[in-house]
Design an enzyme around this catalytic site. Structure first.
Site, short mmCIF file in Angstrom:
data_model
loop_
_atom_site.label_atom_id
_atom_site.label_comp_id
_atom_site.label_asym_id
_atom_site.label_seq_id
_atom_site.Cartn_x
_atom_site.Cartn_y
_atom_site.Cartn_z
N ASP A 67 27.96 80.99 77.28
CA ASP A 67 26.56 80.54 77.32
C ASP A 67 25.89 80.88 78.64
OD1 ASP A 67 28.03 78.77 78.86
OD2 ASP A 67 27.81 77.09 77.50
N ASP A 136 29.08 64.88 76.29
CA ASP A 136 28.49 64.58 74.98
C ASP A 136 29.27 65.26 73.85
OD1 ASP A 136 27.83 67.23 75.33
OD2 ASP A 136 25.67 66.96 75.08
N HIS A 138 30.07 68.45 73.64
CA HIS A 138 29.71 69.84 73.31
C HIS A 138 30.79 70.84 73.69
CE1 HIS A 138 27.42 70.45 77.41
NE2 HIS A 138 28.69 70.70 77.55
N GLU A 143 25.03 71.27 71.53
CA GLU A 143 24.77 69.86 71.75
C GLU A 143 24.92 69.05 70.46
OE1 GLU A 143 25.03 69.77 74.75
OE2 GLU A 143 23.13 69.72 75.81
P1 PGA Z 1 32.52 70.63 83.25
O1 PGA Z 1 31.61 70.97 82.00
O2 PGA Z 1 33.70 71.51 83.14
O3 PGA Z 1 31.68 70.94 84.44
O4 PGA Z 1 32.87 69.17 83.13
C1 PGA Z 1 32.19 71.10 80.75
C2 PGA Z 1 31.14 71.45 79.73
O5 PGA Z 1 29.99 71.00 79.86
O6 PGA Z 1 31.45 72.18 78.79
#
Ligand code: PGA
Length: 264
Positions: A67, A136, A138, A143
Protein backbone atom coordinates in the site's frame (compact mmCIF):
# COMPACT_ATOMS: atom_id res chain seq x y z
CA UNK A 1 -2.71 -22.08 9.84
CA UNK A 2 0.45 -22.39 11.86
CA UNK A 3 1.09 -20.11 14.85
CA UNK A 4 4.58 -19.61 16.22
CA UNK A 5 5.09 -17.67 19.43
CA UNK A 6 8.51 -16.17 19.97
CA UNK A 7 9.66 -14.62 23.23
CA UNK A 8 10.11 -11.05 21.96
CA UNK A 9 10.27 -8.73 18.94
CA UNK A 10 13.86 -9.64 18.14
CA UNK A 11 13.16 -13.37 18.04
CA UNK A 12 9.96 -12.81 16.03
CA UNK A 13 11.96 -10.78 13.51
CA UNK A 14 14.73 -13.38 13.25
CA UNK A 15 12.22 -16.16 12.67
CA UNK A 16 10.35 -14.15 10.02
CA UNK A 17 13.60 -13.29 8.23
CA UNK A 18 14.55 -16.98 8.24
CA UNK A 19 11.23 -17.89 6.60
CA UNK A 20 11.73 -15.24 3.89
CA UNK A 21 15.38 -16.22 3.35
CA UNK A 22 14.34 -19.86 2.94
CA UNK A 23 11.81 -18.79 0.30
CA UNK A 24 14.53 -16.91 -1.62
CA UNK A 25 17.04 -19.77 -1.34
CA UNK A 26 14.47 -22.23 -2.68
CA UNK A 27 13.28 -19.93 -5.45
CA UNK A 28 15.84 -17.20 -6.23
CA UNK A 29 13.34 -15.36 -8.48
CA UNK A 30 10.68 -15.24 -5.75
CA UNK A 31 7.99 -12.59 -5.81
CA UNK A 32 7.61 -11.06 -2.35
CA UNK A 33 4.72 -8.94 -1.13
CA UNK A 34 6.13 -6.44 1.35
CA UNK A 35 4.68 -4.47 4.25
CA UNK A 36 5.65 -1.27 6.04
CA UNK A 37 5.04 0.14 9.53
CA UNK A 38 6.90 -0.65 12.71
CA UNK A 39 6.39 -4.43 12.75
CA UNK A 40 8.56 -5.55 9.77
CA UNK A 41 11.51 -3.23 10.55
CA UNK A 42 13.36 -5.91 12.53
CA UNK A 43 12.73 -8.47 9.78
CA UNK A 44 14.25 -6.15 7.17
CA UNK A 45 17.22 -5.54 9.45
CA UNK A 46 17.79 -9.29 9.79
CA UNK A 47 17.51 -9.82 6.02
CA UNK A 48 20.04 -7.03 5.40
CA UNK A 49 22.36 -8.82 7.85
CA UNK A 50 21.91 -12.09 5.93
CA UNK A 51 22.73 -10.32 2.66
CA UNK A 52 25.88 -8.77 4.14
CA UNK A 53 27.11 -11.77 6.12
CA UNK A 54 25.91 -14.76 4.13
CA UNK A 55 25.38 -13.28 0.69
CA UNK A 56 21.61 -13.89 0.62
CA UNK A 57 20.95 -12.95 -2.99
CA UNK A 58 18.10 -10.56 -3.87
CA UNK A 59 19.24 -9.95 -7.45
CA UNK A 60 16.43 -11.98 -9.01
CA UNK A 61 13.74 -11.15 -6.44
CA UNK A 62 10.70 -9.05 -7.38
CA UNK A 63 8.71 -7.14 -4.74
CA UNK A 64 5.27 -5.57 -4.58
CA UNK A 65 4.40 -3.34 -1.67
CA UNK A 66 0.99 -3.63 -0.11
CA UNK A 67 0.00 0.00 0.00
CA UNK A 68 0.86 3.69 -0.11
CA UNK A 69 -0.77 6.79 1.32
CA UNK A 70 -2.64 9.10 -1.03
CA UNK A 71 -1.82 11.75 -1.93
CA UNK A 72 1.87 11.68 -1.02
CA UNK A 73 5.05 12.28 -3.06
CA UNK A 74 7.59 9.44 -3.08
CA UNK A 75 10.16 11.87 -1.62
CA UNK A 76 8.07 12.46 1.52
CA UNK A 77 9.91 10.91 4.51
CA UNK A 78 6.68 9.19 5.61
CA UNK A 79 5.86 7.77 2.19
CA UNK A 80 6.25 4.03 1.86
CA UNK A 81 8.58 4.63 -1.12
CA UNK A 82 10.92 6.47 1.19
CA UNK A 83 10.53 3.86 3.95
CA UNK A 84 11.36 0.94 1.63
CA UNK A 85 14.49 2.61 0.28
CA UNK A 86 15.68 3.67 3.71
CA UNK A 87 14.88 0.53 5.65
CA UNK A 88 15.55 -2.18 3.08
CA UNK A 89 16.21 -1.69 -0.63
CA UNK A 90 19.26 0.56 -0.50
CA UNK A 91 21.05 -1.98 1.72
CA UNK A 92 20.61 -5.07 -0.49
CA UNK A 93 21.36 -6.09 -4.08
CA UNK A 94 17.79 -5.85 -5.38
CA UNK A 95 17.19 -4.58 -8.91
CA UNK A 96 15.22 -1.30 -8.51
CA UNK A 97 13.28 -2.18 -11.69
CA UNK A 98 11.90 -5.19 -9.83
CA UNK A 99 10.53 -3.22 -6.85
CA UNK A 100 6.93 -2.19 -7.31
CA UNK A 101 5.43 0.39 -4.97
CA UNK A 102 2.10 2.09 -5.42
CA UNK A 103 2.34 5.64 -6.82
CA UNK A 104 0.97 8.00 -4.18
CA UNK A 105 0.36 10.81 -6.67
CA UNK A 106 -1.20 8.94 -9.59
CA UNK A 107 -4.17 10.74 -11.13
CA UNK A 108 -5.89 7.88 -12.92
CA UNK A 109 -6.20 5.73 -9.83
CA UNK A 110 -8.43 3.06 -11.38
CA UNK A 111 -6.13 2.49 -14.37
CA UNK A 112 -3.13 2.37 -12.04
CA UNK A 113 -4.77 -0.21 -9.77
CA UNK A 114 -5.63 -2.39 -12.76
CA UNK A 115 -2.03 -2.12 -13.96
CA UNK A 116 -0.68 -3.08 -10.49
CA UNK A 117 -2.85 -6.19 -10.42
CA UNK A 118 -1.75 -7.08 -13.97
CA UNK A 119 1.94 -6.71 -13.08
CA UNK A 120 1.48 -9.12 -10.16
CA UNK A 121 -0.17 -11.61 -12.50
CA UNK A 122 2.53 -11.20 -15.18
CA UNK A 123 5.27 -12.36 -12.81
CA UNK A 124 3.23 -15.38 -11.76
CA UNK A 125 1.67 -14.03 -8.55
CA UNK A 126 3.09 -13.37 -5.11
CA UNK A 127 4.99 -16.29 -3.58
CA UNK A 128 5.19 -14.90 -0.06
CA UNK A 129 3.18 -12.00 1.33
CA UNK A 130 4.52 -10.35 4.50
CA UNK A 131 1.80 -8.73 6.62
CA UNK A 132 1.42 -6.69 9.77
CA UNK A 133 -1.92 -6.15 11.45
CA UNK A 134 -3.46 -2.78 12.27
CA UNK A 135 -5.06 -2.10 15.63
CA UNK A 136 -8.38 -2.05 13.77
CA UNK A 137 -7.63 -5.48 12.29
CA UNK A 138 -6.62 -4.25 8.87
CA UNK A 139 -4.18 -5.94 6.50
CA UNK A 140 -2.74 -3.53 3.96
CA UNK A 141 -5.04 -0.53 4.35
CA UNK A 142 -8.14 -2.71 4.12
CA UNK A 143 -10.04 -0.93 6.83
CA UNK A 144 -13.04 -2.41 8.68
CA UNK A 145 -15.89 -3.02 6.26
CA UNK A 146 -13.61 -3.64 3.27
CA UNK A 147 -14.93 -6.32 0.96
CA UNK A 148 -13.16 -9.58 1.67
CA UNK A 149 -12.93 -10.10 -2.10
CA UNK A 150 -11.57 -6.63 -2.87
CA UNK A 151 -8.75 -5.89 -5.32
CA UNK A 152 -6.23 -3.01 -5.41
CA UNK A 153 -8.11 0.29 -5.02
CA UNK A 154 -8.24 3.59 -3.15
CA UNK A 155 -9.58 3.59 0.42
CA UNK A 156 -10.57 6.21 2.93
CA UNK A 157 -8.59 5.67 6.12
CA UNK A 158 -10.31 4.82 9.36
CA UNK A 159 -10.09 7.46 12.12
CA UNK A 160 -8.28 4.85 14.28
CA UNK A 161 -5.63 4.33 11.58
CA UNK A 162 -5.11 8.08 11.21
CA UNK A 163 -4.69 8.38 14.98
CA UNK A 164 -2.26 5.42 15.05
CA UNK A 165 -0.16 6.71 12.21
CA UNK A 166 0.10 10.18 13.70
CA UNK A 167 3.09 8.68 15.62
CA UNK A 168 4.99 8.71 12.30
CA UNK A 169 3.77 12.08 11.00
CA UNK A 170 4.01 14.05 14.23
CA UNK A 171 0.38 15.14 14.25
CA UNK A 172 -2.96 13.68 13.20
CA UNK A 173 -3.70 16.53 10.77
CA UNK A 174 -0.65 15.64 8.67
CA UNK A 175 -1.64 12.01 8.07
CA UNK A 176 -3.09 11.56 4.55
CA UNK A 177 -6.78 10.63 4.64
CA UNK A 178 -6.58 8.11 1.82
CA UNK A 179 -4.44 5.21 0.70
CA UNK A 180 -4.17 2.95 -2.30
CA UNK A 181 -3.94 -0.64 -1.14
CA UNK A 182 -3.86 -4.17 -2.48
CA UNK A 183 -7.29 -5.64 -1.81
CA UNK A 184 -8.08 -8.43 0.61
CA UNK A 185 -8.63 -10.66 -2.44
CA UNK A 186 -5.24 -9.65 -3.86
CA UNK A 187 -3.57 -10.61 -0.57
CA UNK A 188 -5.47 -13.90 -0.41
CA UNK A 189 -4.14 -14.83 -3.87
CA UNK A 190 -0.57 -14.94 -2.51
CA UNK A 191 0.73 -18.50 -2.32
CA UNK A 192 1.97 -18.08 1.25
CA UNK A 193 1.09 -15.45 3.87
CA UNK A 194 3.29 -14.50 6.80
CA UNK A 195 1.49 -12.42 9.43
CA UNK A 196 3.56 -10.77 12.15
CA UNK A 197 2.27 -9.27 15.39
CA UNK A 198 4.29 -7.72 18.16
CA UNK A 199 3.45 -5.97 21.42
CA UNK A 200 0.59 -6.01 23.89
CA UNK A 201 -1.41 -3.42 21.92
CA UNK A 202 -1.87 -6.07 19.20
CA UNK A 203 -2.97 -8.90 21.50
CA UNK A 204 -6.72 -8.26 21.33
CA UNK A 205 -6.85 -7.72 17.61
CA UNK A 206 -4.63 -10.72 16.88
CA UNK A 207 -7.00 -12.87 18.94
CA UNK A 208 -9.97 -11.56 16.95
CA UNK A 209 -8.14 -12.16 13.67
CA UNK A 210 -7.05 -15.73 14.22
CA UNK A 211 -9.54 -17.05 16.76
CA UNK A 212 -12.63 -14.93 16.15
CA UNK A 213 -15.28 -15.14 13.46
CA UNK A 214 -14.33 -14.28 9.89
CA UNK A 215 -15.69 -10.81 9.34
CA UNK A 216 -15.12 -7.79 7.12
CA UNK A 217 -14.96 -5.80 10.38
CA UNK A 218 -11.53 -7.40 11.02
CA UNK A 219 -10.14 -7.91 7.54
CA UNK A 220 -7.17 -9.95 8.83
CA UNK A 221 -9.67 -12.63 9.95
CA UNK A 222 -10.06 -13.78 6.32
CA UNK A 223 -6.54 -15.19 6.62
CA UNK A 224 -8.11 -18.13 8.49
CA UNK A 225 -9.30 -19.19 5.03
CA UNK A 226 -5.83 -18.96 3.49
CA UNK A 227 -4.37 -22.28 2.41
CA UNK A 228 -0.90 -21.50 3.74
CA UNK A 229 -0.72 -19.02 6.60
CA UNK A 230 2.06 -18.67 9.13
CA UNK A 231 1.53 -16.34 12.07
CA UNK A 232 4.56 -15.31 14.08
CA UNK A 233 3.72 -13.38 17.22
CA UNK A 234 5.79 -12.36 20.19
CA UNK A 235 4.80 -13.19 23.78
CA UNK A 236 3.11 -9.84 24.35
CA UNK A 237 0.99 -10.02 21.21
CA UNK A 238 -0.04 -13.60 22.00
CA UNK A 239 -1.18 -12.77 25.56
CA UNK A 240 -4.92 -13.00 24.83
CA UNK A 241 -4.86 -16.04 22.53
CA UNK A 242 -7.20 -18.67 23.93
CA UNK A 243 -5.36 -21.55 22.29
CA UNK A 244 -1.81 -20.46 22.98
CA UNK A 245 -0.78 -23.70 24.69
CA UNK A 246 -2.25 -25.71 21.85
CA UNK A 247 -0.19 -23.74 19.27
CA UNK A 248 2.94 -24.34 21.35
CA UNK A 249 2.17 -28.04 21.55
CA UNK A 250 1.65 -28.23 17.77
CA UNK A 251 4.87 -26.32 17.16
CA UNK A 252 6.89 -28.69 19.30
CA UNK A 253 5.49 -31.73 17.52
CA UNK A 254 5.89 -30.09 14.08
CA UNK A 255 9.61 -29.79 14.73
CA UNK A 256 9.75 -33.37 15.97
CA UNK A 257 7.81 -34.60 12.94
CA UNK A 258 10.37 -32.97 10.64
CA UNK A 259 13.01 -35.35 11.96
CA UNK A 260 10.80 -38.31 10.96
CA UNK A 261 9.62 -37.30 7.48
CA UNK A 262 11.07 -36.09 4.20
CA UNK A 263 9.88 -32.69 3.01
CA UNK A 264 9.55 -32.04 -0.72
P1 PGA B 1 2.55 -1.29 12.68
O1 PGA B 1 1.35 -1.21 11.65
O2 PGA B 1 3.42 -2.39 12.21
O3 PGA B 1 3.21 0.04 12.60
O4 PGA B 1 1.94 -1.57 14.02
C1 PGA B 1 0.73 -2.39 11.24
C2 PGA B 1 -0.35 -2.07 10.25
O5 PGA B 1 -0.99 -1.02 10.36
O6 PGA B 1 -0.59 -2.88 9.35
Amino acid sequence: MRVIIEKNYEFMSKRAAEVIAEQIREKPDSVLGLATGFTPLGTYKELIGMYKKEGLDFSRVTTFNLDEYYPIPSTHPQSYHYYMQKEFFKHININPDHTYIIDGLVKDVKAFCRWYEEEIKKVGGIDLQLLGIGRDGHIGFNEPGSSLGSRTRIKILDAATIKDNARFFGKKEDVPKYAITMGVGTIMDAKYCLLLASGSDKSKVLTKAIEGPITAQVTASILQMHKDLLVIADEKASRDLKNKEYYQHIEKLTEELKTLTIEE
